[in-house]
Design a protein around this motif. Structure first.
Motif, PDB file in Angstrom:
ATOM      1  N   ARG A 106     -22.697   7.123 -91.427  1.00  0.00           N
ATOM      2  CA  ARG A 106     -23.305   7.713 -92.633  1.00  0.00           C
ATOM      3  C   ARG A 106     -24.806   7.923 -92.400  1.00  0.00           C
ATOM      4  O   ARG A 106     -25.357   8.989 -92.643  1.00  0.00           O
ATOM      5  CB  ARG A 106     -23.073   6.802 -93.843  1.00  0.00           C
ATOM      6  N   ARG A 166     -26.816  11.462 -91.764  1.00  0.00           N
ATOM      7  CA  ARG A 166     -27.888  11.755 -92.738  1.00  0.00           C
ATOM      8  C   ARG A 166     -29.177  12.188 -92.029  1.00  0.00           C
ATOM      9  O   ARG A 166     -29.862  13.110 -92.464  1.00  0.00           O
ATOM     10  CB  ARG A 166     -28.132  10.505 -93.601  1.00  0.00           C
ATOM     11  N   PRO A 172     -29.270  16.610 -91.716  1.00  0.00           N
ATOM     12  CA  PRO A 172     -29.579  16.453 -93.143  1.00  0.00           C
ATOM     13  C   PRO A 172     -29.142  17.644 -93.985  1.00  0.00           C
ATOM     14  O   PRO A 172     -28.814  17.478 -95.160  1.00  0.00           O
ATOM     15  CB  PRO A 172     -31.107  16.283 -93.169  1.00  0.00           C
ATOM     16  N   TYR A 182     -25.370  17.084 -94.604  1.00  0.00           N
ATOM     17  CA  TYR A 182     -24.951  15.724 -95.003  1.00  0.00           C
ATOM     18  C   TYR A 182     -24.514  15.674 -96.465  1.00  0.00           C
ATOM     19  O   TYR A 182     -25.157  16.247 -97.345  1.00  0.00           O
ATOM     20  CB  TYR A 182     -26.123  14.753 -94.800  1.00  0.00           C
ATOM     21  N   HIS A 183     -23.390  14.990 -96.695  1.00  0.00           N
ATOM     22  CA  HIS A 183     -23.013  14.625 -98.056  1.00  0.00           C
ATOM     23  C   HIS A 183     -22.233  13.313 -97.967  1.00  0.00           C
ATOM     24  O   HIS A 183     -21.304  13.204 -97.161  1.00  0.00           O
ATOM     25  CB  HIS A 183     -22.152  15.706 -98.720  1.00  0.00           C
ATOM     26  N   PRO A 184     -22.590  12.315 -98.803  1.00  0.00           N
ATOM     27  CA  PRO A 184     -21.955  10.999 -98.631  1.00  0.00           C
ATOM     28  C   PRO A 184     -20.449  11.020 -98.851  1.00  0.00           C
ATOM     29  O   PRO A 184     -19.729  10.172 -98.303  1.00  0.00           O
ATOM     30  CB  PRO A 184     -22.654  10.117 -99.678  1.00  0.00           C
ATOM     31  N   PHE A 196     -18.955  12.902 -93.463  1.00  0.00           N
ATOM     32  CA  PHE A 196     -20.292  12.956 -94.087  1.00  0.00           C
ATOM     33  C   PHE A 196     -20.943  14.336 -93.924  1.00  0.00           C
ATOM     34  O   PHE A 196     -22.155  14.479 -93.975  1.00  0.00           O
ATOM     35  CB  PHE A 196     -21.215  11.862 -93.532  1.00  0.00           C
ATOM     36  N   LEU A 235     -34.795   4.834 -96.123  1.00  0.00           N
ATOM     37  CA  LEU A 235     -33.628   5.607 -96.569  1.00  0.00           C
ATOM     38  C   LEU A 235     -32.532   4.661 -97.048  1.00  0.00           C
ATOM     39  O   LEU A 235     -32.200   3.700 -96.345  1.00  0.00           O
ATOM     40  CB  LEU A 235     -33.058   6.438 -95.412  1.00  0.00           C
ATOM     41  N   GLU A 238     -29.493   5.054 -96.958  1.00  0.00           N
ATOM     42  CA  GLU A 238     -28.350   5.066 -96.025  1.00  0.00           C
ATOM     43  C   GLU A 238     -28.584   4.143 -94.825  1.00  0.00           C
ATOM     44  O   GLU A 238     -27.660   3.864 -94.068  1.00  0.00           O
ATOM     45  CB  GLU A 238     -28.096   6.488 -95.495  1.00  0.00           C
TER      46      GLU A 238
END
Ligand code: FAD
Length: 511
Positions: free
Chosen positions: A111, A115, A119, A122-124, A129, A179, A181
């Motif tokens: 993750r 990220r 970037p 990226y999506h959680p 991801f 961050l 994450e």
């Protein structure tokens, strides 16, 4: 790497520049040194190209797997860029972390790494991801293999590791600590335990070793296994059989060409393309001047692999640092990289006399602010920029990343002035002497007044302790990088230890 169709392959060769392709074509067309039916001068199971960390560890692993191996090194010495480097290994979920009670799960690491590496996608909650299958597979492999590889090097008695410790003797904090994450902010960075400590040389706190120490250990381990490392052997060509398999290499030595057969494979650990100006011009998104990598890293693998139709990627990426312009003009093999702008009474401005970044932000990240494009002025306003400092910086931080040592004659790259206005005039004059290397860059007519305002504003921020423009000194990473490399802690009565007002009195300096 996947195979490319012939048309793409030809396009690659064309794009790589005629000069870059000549040696390959010359070897093929002339002596036929790469013809598969020619006898070998030497034959082994595995040929390793390059003697940096990648090459030497590959050689050790191949040997442990039962192969007989030779390492071919283009340069006169062993170690490549690795021997010049900080030698810090970024290893998720490494055995030292686990021994200290911290386990970093694969999901958490992936993750975080997606990220920061992708970037924009990226999506959680997205599958992988947001990374593509290929991107994700690469990152997964890194998580799965890096820690076991390090442990294997320890088990074979080649290298012992310890945490990299910061100026407070704490495990070094990662970049991007803030961050959400990043669930493992400290401890991924590890370094080798050097074989011995030399008086007067820099080591990380607690005696952690640098790249030169790592190479010493890897070299010793290869010697113990009688793995030959042949220096001044530049691999210029590949030998390919009728099934499109690489079965050997052709290397140029001082005594002529040698053909080395590889029964089980050829492994390239031959570094990047930093010192190939044609490749730099082709692949870098903004013109660059050079860097601190070893001069023999000229993208030979890229040329050879491209010639066989391999596809490549991520070639516009780097781990960025500023270099001192006059040094880099002399040679792309720049001796000094600016990890962060040194000192606390120091800042960096562009050709408008304005700050444009947090000068203490991590190398790798901060220097990308030089790539900003202004579509109206049609220029990179920050590409060539000026570090500015005062006498305090010389007295307390002299000798670090471009600041002159107190009491010594000014190095060629340092510009001085008794006032900021005089400094600005002298910068303008200096720029005329390097105009052919800067795209004829000049200072904006408002440079002097802007510089004076920038310094005034910086000084206000320093007094209040809060950099309201770029948040210098707020991130833990800023502090870690400011002190990186043994930079001393100095008395600073102001609330932000990375900011001190510049003196009201000159002299002032720039580079
Ligand atoms: C000042 C500095 C500090 C750094 N600090 C860090 C750090 O702390 N942590 C980190 O992760 N990274 C760091 N890096 C980056 C890191 O050093 C490199 O990414 C890493 O060393 C690359 O290792 P390598 O084995 O792939 O390549 P290299 O160590 O560069 O080795 C490649 C070798 O291949 C040889 N070669 C090239 N072409 C041929 C050919 N045709 N035939 C035969 N041999 C060939 C070269 O001569 C060279 O010896 C730093 C870099 C610099 C410049």
């Amino acid at each position: 790497m996947s195979k490319q169709p012939e048309a793409q392959r030809r396009a690659f060769l064309k794009g790589a520049g005629a000069a870059a392709t000549l040696p390959l074509l010359g070897a093929t067309a002339g002596a036929q040194a790469n013809a598969p039916q020619q006898p070998w001068d030497r034959e082994v199971d595995v040929v390793v190209v390059g003697s940096g960390a990648a090459g030497l560890s590959a050689a050790l692993f191949a040997h442990e797997a039962g192969a007989n191996v030779v390492v071919l090194e283009k340069g006169p010495t062993v170690g490549g860029t690795t021997a010049r480097s900080g030698g810090v290994h970024f290893i998720p979920n490494n055995h030292l972390l686990r021994a200290s009670g911290t386990t970093e799960s694969k999901e958490d690491f992936l993750r975080f790494i997606v990220r920061i590496t992708y970037p924009a996608s990226y999506h959680p909650d997205a599958p992988r991801f947001g990374a593509t299958e290929a991107e994700y597979a690469l990152l997964e492999t890194f998580y799965d293999e890096a820690a076991p590889a390090i442990e294997a090097l320890e088990q074979m008695g080649a290298v012992t590791y310890m945490p990299m410790l910061d100026h407070n003797h704490e495990p070094f904090n990662d970049n991007f600590v803030e961050l959400p994450e990043n669930r493992c902010p400290r401890g991924r960075s590890i370094v080798c335990v050097p074989e011995s400590i030399e008086e007067g040389r820099f080591y990380y706190n607690g005696g952690g070793g640098l790249g030169v120490d790592l190479i010493h250990l890897l070299r010793k381990a290869t010697a113990a296994r009688r793995i030959p490392i042949l220096t001044r052997h530049a691999v210029e060509d590949l030998v390919v059989n009728g099934d499109d398999e690489v079965i050997g290499v052709v290397a140029t030595t001082r005594k002529g060409t040698v053909r080395v057969g590889a029964r089980r494979g050829v492994i390239f650990g031959s570094g990047g393309y930093l010192h190939n100006p044609a490749f730099r011009r082709t692949y870098m998104r903004t013109p660059t001047y050079g860097g601190c990598g070893i001069p023999t890293n000229q993208g030979d693998f890229l040329r050879l692999a491209g010639g066989l139709g391999a596809s490549t990627g991520n070639l516009d990426q780097g781990w960025w640092m500023e270099v001192l312009l006059e040094e880099a003009i002399q040679s792309s093999d720049a001796p000094t990289g600016v990890w962060v702008v040194p000192g606390d009474s120091s800042l960096m401005v562009n050709r408008y006399g304005k700050r444009f970044c947090n000068e203490k932000n991590q190398p790798g990240g901060r220097p990308q602010t030089h790539f900003v494009w202004d579509p109206v002025a049609v220029e990179f306003p920050n590409r060539v920029s000026m570090m500015i400092w005062d006498k305090r910086a010389v007295e307390l931080f002299g000798g670090i990343y471009g600041i002159q040592k107190a009491g010594e004659p000014l190095p060629k790259h340092v510009i001085s002035g008794t006032t900021l206005a005089e400094l600005a005039d002298n910068i303008a004059s200096r720029l005329t002497t390097v105009a052919q290397h800067t795209g004829d860059m000049t200072l904006d007519p408002n440079f002097t007044t802007n510089l004076q305002s920038s310094v005034e504003q910086f000084n206000q921020f320093a007094r209040s302790g809060k950099d309201e423009q770029f948040r210098r000194g707020e991130a833990q990473g800023d502090i870690g990088w400011h002190y990186y490399g043994g930079v001393p802690k100095v008395d600073n009565p102001y609330p932000n230890e990375l900011m001190h007002p510049l003196s009201d009195q000159g002299p002032y300096f720039a580079a």
